[in-house]
Each structure stands twice: as C-alpha cells, then as structure tokens.
Design a protein around this motif. Structure first.
Motif, short mmCIF file in Angstrom:
data_model
loop_
_atom_site.label_atom_id
_atom_site.label_comp_id
_atom_site.label_asym_id
_atom_site.label_seq_id
_atom_site.Cartn_x
_atom_site.Cartn_y
_atom_site.Cartn_z
N GLN A 61 0.71 -1.41 -0.15
CA GLN A 61 0.09 -0.33 -0.06
C GLN A 61 1.42 1.36 -0.07
O GLN A 61 0.19 2.43 -0.70
N THR A 62 2.26 1.70 0.89
CA THR A 62 2.61 2.24 0.84
C THR A 62 3.12 2.73 -0.20
O THR A 62 3.83 4.01 -0.65
N GLN A 63 3.87 1.99 -1.40
CA GLN A 63 4.28 2.47 -3.19
C GLN A 63 2.76 2.10 -3.60
O GLN A 63 3.31 3.54 -4.64
N LEU A 64 1.74 1.34 -3.30
CA LEU A 64 1.04 2.67 -3.77
C LEU A 64 0.18 3.70 -4.03
O LEU A 64 0.04 4.06 -4.85
N ASP A 65 0.34 4.55 -2.79
CA ASP A 65 -0.47 6.06 -2.16
C ASP A 65 0.98 6.55 -3.20
O ASP A 65 0.04 7.36 -3.25
N LEU A 66 1.93 6.16 -3.92
CA LEU A 66 3.17 7.22 -4.04
C LEU A 66 2.35 7.45 -6.09
O LEU A 66 2.87 8.26 -6.61
N ALA A 67 2.13 6.12 -6.27
CA ALA A 67 1.34 5.96 -7.78
C ALA A 67 0.16 6.74 -8.51
O ALA A 67 -0.42 7.06 -6.95
N CYS A 68 -0.20 6.60 -9.45
CA CYS A 68 -1.26 7.34 -9.73
C CYS A 68 -1.60 6.07 -10.77
O CYS A 68 -1.04 4.30 -11.72
N GLY A 69 -2.88 6.29 -10.59
CA GLY A 69 -4.24 4.73 -11.10
C GLY A 69 -5.44 5.81 -11.67
O GLY A 69 -6.04 6.75 -11.63
N ASP A 70 -6.05 4.98 -12.10
CA ASP A 70 -7.79 5.43 -12.16
C ASP A 70 -8.88 4.09 -11.87
O ASP A 70 -8.41 3.46 -12.11
N ALA A 71 -9.69 4.68 -12.90
CA ALA A 71 -10.98 3.35 -12.36
C ALA A 71 -11.05 2.27 -13.01
O ALA A 71 -11.89 1.37 -12.26
N ALA A 72 -10.03 2.03 -13.97
CA ALA A 72 -9.63 1.40 -14.74
C ALA A 72 -9.13 0.07 -14.60
O ALA A 72 -8.49 -1.31 -14.79
N THR A 73 -7.68 0.69 -13.05
CA THR A 73 -7.13 0.12 -12.37
C THR A 73 -7.53 -1.19 -11.31
O THR A 73 -8.61 -0.80 -11.01
N ILE A 74 -6.81 -2.51 -11.34
CA ILE A 74 -7.83 -3.28 -10.99
C ILE A 74 -6.67 -3.85 -10.30
O ILE A 74 -5.51 -3.93 -10.61
N LEU A 75 -7.41 -3.56 -9.04
CA LEU A 75 -5.90 -3.88 -7.26
C LEU A 75 -6.10 -5.64 -7.13
O LEU A 75 -7.08 -5.86 -7.21
N PRO A 76 -4.63 -5.48 -6.25
CA PRO A 76 -3.87 -6.71 -6.24
C PRO A 76 -5.25 -6.73 -4.48
O PRO A 76 -5.88 -5.71 -4.46
N ALA A 77 -6.10 -8.02 -3.82
CA ALA A 77 -6.71 -7.79 -2.83
C ALA A 77 -6.13 -7.55 -1.40
O ALA A 77 -4.73 -7.97 -1.49
N GLY A 78 -6.59 -6.63 -0.61
CA GLY A 78 -6.12 -5.83 0.16
C GLY A 78 -5.68 -4.57 0.03
O GLY A 78 -5.53 -4.41 1.00
N LEU A 79 -5.66 -4.01 -1.11
CA LEU A 79 -5.47 -3.11 -1.11
C LEU A 79 -6.61 -2.03 -2.22
O LEU A 79 -7.24 -2.79 -2.51
N THR A 80 -5.89 -0.86 -1.95
CA THR A 80 -7.19 -0.16 -1.49
C THR A 80 -6.83 1.35 -2.83
O THR A 80 -5.42 1.99 -2.57
N ALA A 81 -7.75 1.87 -3.83
CA ALA A 81 -7.16 3.18 -4.86
C ALA A 81 -6.80 3.98 -3.14
O ALA A 81 -7.68 4.85 -2.86
N PRO A 82 -5.89 5.16 -3.52
CA PRO A 82 -5.50 6.97 -2.68
C PRO A 82 -7.05 7.48 -3.65
O PRO A 82 -7.09 7.09 -4.58
N ALA A 83 -6.32 8.21 -2.45
CA ALA A 83 -7.47 9.35 -2.59
C ALA A 83 -7.29 10.50 -3.75
O ALA A 83 -7.69 10.97 -4.58
N HIS A 84 -5.72 10.02 -3.84
CA HIS A 84 -5.55 11.59 -5.19
C HIS A 84 -5.13 10.90 -6.40
O HIS A 84 -5.82 11.45 -7.58
N TRP A 85 -6.36 9.84 -7.21
CA TRP A 85 -6.57 8.94 -7.87
C TRP A 85 -7.45 9.77 -8.63
O TRP A 85 -8.13 9.54 -7.76
N PRO A 86 -7.67 9.82 -10.23
CA PRO A 86 -6.76 9.76 -11.23
C PRO A 86 -6.12 11.24 -10.79
O PRO A 86 -6.01 11.91 -9.71
N CYS A 87 -4.25 10.82 -11.17
CA CYS A 87 -3.77 11.57 -10.96
C CYS A 87 -4.10 12.92 -12.50
O CYS A 87 -4.44 12.84 -13.74
N PRO A 88 -3.65 14.07 -12.07
CA PRO A 88 -3.66 15.29 -13.41
C PRO A 88 -2.35 14.82 -14.49
O PRO A 88 -1.58 13.77 -13.66
#
Length: 235
Positions: free
Chosen positions: A206-233
């Motif tokens: 999760q700590t890595q994912l929190d730095l990254a960018c994704g969108d609604a079409a990004t499928i995450l591994p079980a137990g991880l959640t999309a950061p609030a800042h997605w989608p990135c500009p």
C-alpha cells in the motif's frame, strides 16, 4: 673487467628472456572493431556511433562497453547479444529481436525499444532515462535494481518481469500486461498504472501504491485500496 662483462651479459640474457616470454605467452584477444557486422561479431568497447544496422543479423554478438549512441538497430536480430555497460543515447532498437540480450549496467537516454522482442532480457542495474518500450515484449525480463526514470512501458507485455527494487518515478505502464510481475521494493513515485490489471503482481504494498497513479480501470491486488488522489492529473 671480467665481472663487469659477466654482469652485462647477464642483464642482456635476462632482457632477452623477458622479451621471449612476452612473445611466447599468449596475449589476450582484442575486439575486432574493424570487423564487418554479422552474427557473433565482437565489438567489445568499440566506437560504433551513428551507424545504420537496421535489419542486420547480429545474433549473439558482443557489444560490452561499446559506444552505440545514435546507431540504428531497427528490426535487427540481436538475440543473446551482450550489451553490458554499453552507451545507448538515442539508439533505436524498434522492432528488434533482443530475446535474452544482456543490458546489465548499460546507459540509455531517449532510446527506442518500441515493439522489440525482449523476452528474458536482462536490465539489472541499467540506467535508462526517457526510453520507450511501447508495445515491447518483456516477458520474464529482469529489471532488478534498474533506474528507469520517465520510461514508457505503455501497452508492453510485462508478465513475469522482475522489477524488484527498480526505480520507476513518472514511468508509464498504461495498458501494460503485468501478471506475475515482481514489484517488491520498487519506487513508484507518480508511476502511472491507468487501465492496468495489478491483481496478479507480486510484492506490491500500500505504501508504494500511495505514491503511484491509477484510475477507475486499474485493478488492484486483494487488500490494497486506491489512493484518494487518483486519478492523477495529466503531466
């Protein structure tokens, strides 16, 4: 007088022995920098900048430490080639067959590997800046501990690729296939995973994912959640 003469002849004999030893002992082979390009050519450490080698068969050739900046290898056959510590500034490998090639500790900037075949290729500790791998096949490639700042892997085949401890800030994986890819310890600052299925990757936290960018079409591994800042500009 006699002693002096004996000493002189002694030194002459010793010098002659050294010369003969140098001539008799096999010397290390040198790269054939003047050799015509072809399979298994040895251009180790050679200056081969701005050449046009598009479509050339260079299978299993040795380019270790060679200067290849500006050279065109578009569509070339380079499977099993050794590119360790080579310099690749604005070098084109678009559509080339680089299956199993070794780019360990090589340096590249604004080079083009788009649509290249790189299955099982090795990029360990390579330093690549703004390099394009768009649509390339990097199945089972080893990018462990490599530095890939602002590289473009969009629509690339990354299944089984080893990205352990890789540095990937602002690198684009949009639309890439990443099933089984190892992202353990990878630095993912503003790394883009829009429209990427990450459910099968290994080592992502999760700590890595929190730095990254994704969108609604990004499928995450079980137990991880999309950061609030997605989608990135867009950048």
């Amino acid at each position: 007088m006699g002693n002096t003469a004996n000493k002189s002849f002694g030194w002459v004999g010793l010098s002659l022995a050294i010369v003969l030893t140098v001539l008799v002992v096999p010397q290390p082979a040198h790269a054939g920098c003047g050799d015509y390009p072809g399979p298994a050519v040895d251009w180790t450490g050679c200056l081969k900048e701005r050449l046009i080698l598009n479509g050339t068969d260079l299978t299993a050739s040795n380019f270790e430490g060679a200067f290849l900046s500006g050279t065109g290898f578009k569509g070339a056959l380079l499977a099993g080639s050794n590119m360790q510590r080579s310099e690749l500034v604005r070098t084109s490998f678009a559509g080339a067959d680089l299956t199993g090639a070794n780019f360990e500790k090589s340096l590249a900037s604004r080079s083009d590997f788009s649509e290249a075949k790189l299955q099982g290729a090795r990029f360990v500790k390579a330093e690549f800046l703004r390099v394009s791998f768009v649509g390339a096949d990097l199945t089972d490639a080893d990018l462990n501990s490599g530095d890939f700042y602002r590289n473009d892997f969009s629509d690339a085949q990354m299944s089984g690729a080893n990205l352990h401890d890789a540095i990937l800030p602002r690198t684009d994986f949009t639309g890439a296939k990443m099933d089984g890819a190892n992202l353990a310890g990878a630095f993912l600052l503003r790394t883009r995973f829009e429209a990427v299925d990450l459910s099968g990757v290994v080592g992502l936290e999760q700590t890595q994912l929190d730095l990254a960018c994704g969108d609604a079409a990004t499928i995450l591994p079980a137990g991880l959640t999309a950061p609030a800042h997605w989608p990135c500009p867009a950048e």
